[in-house]
Design an enzyme around this catalytic site. Structure first.
Site, short mmCIF file in Angstrom:
data_model
loop_
_atom_site.label_atom_id
_atom_site.label_comp_id
_atom_site.label_asym_id
_atom_site.label_seq_id
_atom_site.Cartn_x
_atom_site.Cartn_y
_atom_site.Cartn_z
N TRP A 152 176.61 14.53 28.06
CA TRP A 152 177.26 14.52 29.37
C TRP A 152 176.85 15.68 30.26
O TRP A 152 177.22 15.72 31.43
CB TRP A 152 178.79 14.53 29.21
CG TRP A 152 179.31 15.53 28.21
CD1 TRP A 152 179.70 15.25 26.94
CD2 TRP A 152 179.52 16.94 28.39
NE1 TRP A 152 180.11 16.41 26.30
CE2 TRP A 152 180.02 17.45 27.18
CE3 TRP A 152 179.33 17.82 29.45
CZ2 TRP A 152 180.33 18.80 26.99
CZ3 TRP A 152 179.63 19.17 29.28
CH2 TRP A 152 180.12 19.64 28.07
N LYS A 176 171.88 4.88 26.10
CA LYS A 176 173.29 5.04 25.74
C LYS A 176 173.71 6.39 26.32
O LYS A 176 173.50 7.43 25.71
CB LYS A 176 173.42 5.00 24.20
CG LYS A 176 174.66 5.60 23.61
CD LYS A 176 175.91 4.86 23.99
CE LYS A 176 177.13 5.71 23.60
NZ LYS A 176 177.43 6.76 24.60
N PRO A 177 174.29 6.37 27.55
CA PRO A 177 174.72 7.64 28.13
C PRO A 177 176.04 8.08 27.49
O PRO A 177 176.69 7.29 26.81
CB PRO A 177 174.95 7.28 29.60
CG PRO A 177 175.32 5.83 29.59
CD PRO A 177 174.64 5.21 28.38
N GLY A 230 174.89 16.88 20.23
CA GLY A 230 175.33 17.86 19.26
C GLY A 230 174.56 17.75 17.93
O GLY A 230 174.05 16.68 17.58
N THR A 231 174.54 18.87 17.19
CA THR A 231 173.78 18.91 15.94
C THR A 231 174.35 17.95 14.89
O THR A 231 173.60 17.28 14.18
CB THR A 231 173.74 20.36 15.42
OG1 THR A 231 173.03 21.14 16.39
CG2 THR A 231 173.03 20.47 14.08
N THR A 233 175.90 15.09 15.37
CA THR A 233 175.48 13.72 15.70
C THR A 233 173.99 13.56 15.41
O THR A 233 173.56 12.52 14.90
CB THR A 233 175.76 13.41 17.20
OG1 THR A 233 177.02 13.94 17.56
CG2 THR A 233 175.73 11.94 17.47
N GLU A 251 167.14 16.68 20.29
CA GLU A 251 167.34 17.89 21.09
C GLU A 251 168.80 18.28 20.90
O GLU A 251 169.69 17.60 21.43
CB GLU A 251 167.06 17.61 22.58
CG GLU A 251 165.66 17.11 22.89
CD GLU A 251 164.61 18.19 22.79
OE1 GLU A 251 164.96 19.38 22.63
OE2 GLU A 251 163.42 17.85 22.87
N CYS A 285 172.71 23.68 26.56
CA CYS A 285 172.26 23.93 25.18
C CYS A 285 171.55 25.27 25.08
O CYS A 285 171.62 25.94 24.07
CB CYS A 285 171.33 22.80 24.76
SG CYS A 285 169.97 22.53 25.91
N GLU A 386 178.37 27.07 18.38
CA GLU A 386 178.15 26.81 19.80
C GLU A 386 179.50 26.57 20.49
O GLU A 386 180.25 25.68 20.09
CB GLU A 386 177.27 25.56 19.94
CG GLU A 386 176.84 25.31 21.36
CD GLU A 386 176.02 24.02 21.49
OE1 GLU A 386 176.40 23.00 20.87
OE2 GLU A 386 175.01 24.04 22.21
N GLY A 459 166.98 21.24 16.52
CA GLY A 459 166.31 19.98 16.79
C GLY A 459 165.00 19.74 16.07
O GLY A 459 164.52 20.58 15.30
P1 NAD Z 1 177.44 14.39 21.28
O1 NAD Z 1 176.55 14.59 20.11
O2 NAD Z 1 178.89 14.25 21.04
O3 NAD Z 1 177.02 13.08 22.10
C1 NAD Z 1 175.71 12.89 22.57
C2 NAD Z 1 175.44 11.39 22.71
O4 NAD Z 1 175.47 10.82 21.39
C3 NAD Z 1 176.51 10.65 23.51
O5 NAD Z 1 175.90 9.61 24.25
C4 NAD Z 1 177.41 10.08 22.43
O6 NAD Z 1 178.13 8.95 22.87
C5 NAD Z 1 176.38 9.72 21.36
N1 NAD Z 1 176.92 9.62 19.99
C6 NAD Z 1 178.06 10.16 19.50
N2 NAD Z 1 178.21 9.81 18.20
C7 NAD Z 1 177.15 9.06 17.86
C8 NAD Z 1 176.74 8.41 16.66
N3 NAD Z 1 177.46 8.46 15.54
N4 NAD Z 1 175.57 7.72 16.65
C9 NAD Z 1 174.81 7.67 17.77
N5 NAD Z 1 175.16 8.24 18.96
C10 NAD Z 1 176.32 8.94 19.00
O7 NAD Z 1 177.12 15.58 22.28
P2 NAD Z 1 177.84 15.92 23.66
O8 NAD Z 1 179.16 16.54 23.38
O9 NAD Z 1 177.78 14.74 24.57
O10 NAD Z 1 176.83 17.00 24.26
C11 NAD Z 1 176.91 18.36 23.98
C12 NAD Z 1 175.88 18.76 22.95
O11 NAD Z 1 174.57 18.39 23.40
C13 NAD Z 1 175.81 20.24 22.74
O12 NAD Z 1 175.74 20.52 21.36
C14 NAD Z 1 174.52 20.65 23.42
O13 NAD Z 1 173.96 21.84 22.92
C15 NAD Z 1 173.68 19.47 23.19
N6 NAD Z 1 172.56 19.44 24.15
C16 NAD Z 1 171.30 19.73 23.71
C17 NAD Z 1 170.24 19.75 24.61
C18 NAD Z 1 168.83 20.07 24.15
O14 NAD Z 1 167.91 19.72 24.89
N7 NAD Z 1 168.64 20.70 23.00
C19 NAD Z 1 170.46 19.47 25.95
C20 NAD Z 1 171.76 19.17 26.36
C21 NAD Z 1 172.81 19.15 25.45
#
Ligand code: NAD
Length: 496
Positions: A152, A176-177, A230-231, A233, A251, A285, A386, A459
């Protein structure tokens, strides 16, 4: 778009209501609904993947000449630019980032499509040195259906980084946003339609990741997953991918150190450290969330940093002067607050912030001020996990050896920053830091032409860069026989 309408989703070439539960996306600055939509259902996942597969096989997209595919991607870039202000305002509402930041994200998305259009039409395949009577070639083929799963915090820029190279390579993409920020991905699909991309090549499935993202990842027709999030996920997706022998790029999270050496230019270092942690309200991130300052400089530097942080303009994301908007949700703000409480319980001291602001908009939205903790060691939970919010933990260091050990002592290894006037020392230190990206005398600067990604729990794989398109292609070696005679081994003579 009016609030009474339920937004349609883009599924397999048609715009229709999702089959899941109706929900609202909310403006984090006020908590009020921005739009209503139905989440996608598992049947929608199936329809989107099947539709993408059919479009991949039958739309002729993969067979188009590279310059023809590039022409469509250039049109997408152009439409993003034409609609930039509308998109930036929508994104501000969808995730609460200040308008100047969402304008930059929209511009970056347009640049990404332009860049991968160029990468597509200039991609070279090679004729390799032959060791026999054949011409040997190394070629690239598209994979089929690619899943792009995004978080998000930077919608449209995150989606563009996956969708542009995947389409450039000739694939179909199912996006899948994040459940709470689906609006820009839907707008991107609309732009792809308007730019003349064949129907079905892009679908968008808003809703719960644990249901839809999981089903998408497991689907046998999905040949690659590009994930940002997130890590935890990411590891879950990596396990599924291992069972399918499917390539993934992940990522993930970070806990990046920024380092101020004794000889740093203080004006630059203060500005860079502030930007590194407090821009995007720390929901980045690559946020520079662990600060290491040479002990000799610690007090004067912290005094300047704290004074400057106290002046940051927290408030209305629609105001062009705002530097920090609200956090994404009430639940996320509570999580940030729990981390600050943990730091204090572990003996930390608040140098700045740590209290919700109040009055006016602050009473409605999920605002949290720039917060600086000190008096803690690198082993504490607030330094190892984090927080994903505007919380900086500052620590003095004595020797460079101790500094390097602590800076690298993290499960994460996404980014690092160094502030020093001594370019040789900064260079040597930069080589010792374990991180996917090291910034010297700058921070959080990006170029689409420079690969980006993390080590360890931050990642796998890289996005961006001219060769980023290859992440979405399979490599094929092709041997083209030039023999005048049948292969000798079989003992068959020509003409017999
Ligand atoms: P999240 O892992 O909760 O969700 C990310 C996406 O994965 C969402 O679309 C979510 O619906 C989907 N998802 C959730 N559970 C899933 C599953 N079991 N199987 C498949 N898809 C699933 O992360 P978030 O809270 O949306 O984002 C924050 C995290 O993203 C932070 O840890 C941040 O550091 C990381 N991030 C990393 C980068 C990078 O480039 N390294 C960039 C931006 C954000």
């Amino acid at each position: 778009m009016t609030l009474e309408q339920t937004l349609p989703l883009c599924i397999a070439g048609t715009w229709r209501l999702g089959g899941g539960a109706r929900y609202a996306t909310c403006y984090p600055a006020t908590g009020e609904p921005v739009a209503w939509l139905n989440a996608a259902s598992l049947d929608d996942v199936e329809a989107a993947v099947q539709g993408a597969h059919q479009a991949f096989l039958h739309s002729g997209w993969a067979q188009r000449k590279p310059h023809e595919r590039a022409a469509v991607l250039y049109r997408i870039a152009g439409l993003i630019r034409e609609r930039a202000e509308e998109l930036a305002q929508l994104q501000r509402q969808d995730n609460g980032k200040p308008i100047n930041e969402t304008r930059a994200l929209v511009a970056s998305a347009a640049g990404t499509f332009q860049f991968f259009a160029a990468a597509c039409e200039t991609l070279e395949e090679t004729i390799t040195p032959s060791r026999g009577d054949f011409v040997s070639m190394s070629l690239y083929e598209p994979m089929g259906v690619v899943a792009a799963i995004t978080p998000w915090n930077s919608p449209i820029a995150s989606e563009a980084q996956k969708v542009a190279p995947a389409l450039a390579a000739g694939n179909a993409v199912v996006i899948k946003p994040a459940e709470i920020t689906p609006l820009l991905a839907l707008q991107l699909a609309r732009i792809c339609d308007d730019a003349g991309l064949p129907k079905g090549l892009v679908s968008v499935l808003p809703g719960k990741g644990s249901l839809l993202g999981d089903a998408l990842t497991r689907h046998p027709l999905v040949k690659r997953v590009s994930f940002t999030g997130g890590t935890g996920t990411g590891k879950h997706i990596a396990h599924i991918a291992a069972d399918k022998m499917m390539p993934v790029s992940l990522e993930l999270g970070g806990k990046s150190p920024t380092i101020v050496l004794e000889d740093a230019d203080l004006d630059h270092a203060v500005a860079g450290v502030l930007y590194g942690i407090f821009s995007s309200s720390g929901e980045a991130c690559i946020a520079g969330s662990r600060l290491f300052v040479a002990r000799k400089l610690y007090e004067p530097f912290m005094a300047r940093l704290t004074a400057a942080a106290a002046q940051l303009r927290l408030g209305d994301p629609a105001d062009e002067r705002t530097q920090m908007g609200p956090l994404i949700s009430a639940a996320h703000r509570e999580s940030v607050e729990r981390y600050v409480a943990l730091g204090l319980a572990a003996g930390g001291r608040l140098r700045l912030g740590g209290q919700r602001p109040s009055g006016g908009l602050f009473d409605q939205g999920y605002f949290y001020p720039p917060t600086i903790l000190e008096g803690l060691g690198n082993q504490q939970q607030v330094c190892q996990e984090e927080i994903f919010g505007p919380v900086l933990v500052a620590m003095p260091f004595d020797s460079e050896a101790e500094l390097v050990e602590q800076a690298n002592d993290s499960l994460y290894a996404l980014a690092a920053g160094i502030w020093s006037r001594d370019y040789k020392r900064a260079w040597a230190l930069g080589r010792k830091l374990q991180a996917g990206t090291v910034w010297i005398n700058t921070y959080k600067q990006f170029s689409i032409s420079t690969p980006f990604g993390g080590w360890r729990d931050s990642g796998l794989g890289r996005e961006k860069g001219r060769l980023g398109i290859l992440q979405y292609m399979e490599q094929k070696s092709l041997y083209w026989g030039m023999n005048e005679q049948p292969l000798a081994w079989a003992g068959v003579e020509a003409g017999q």
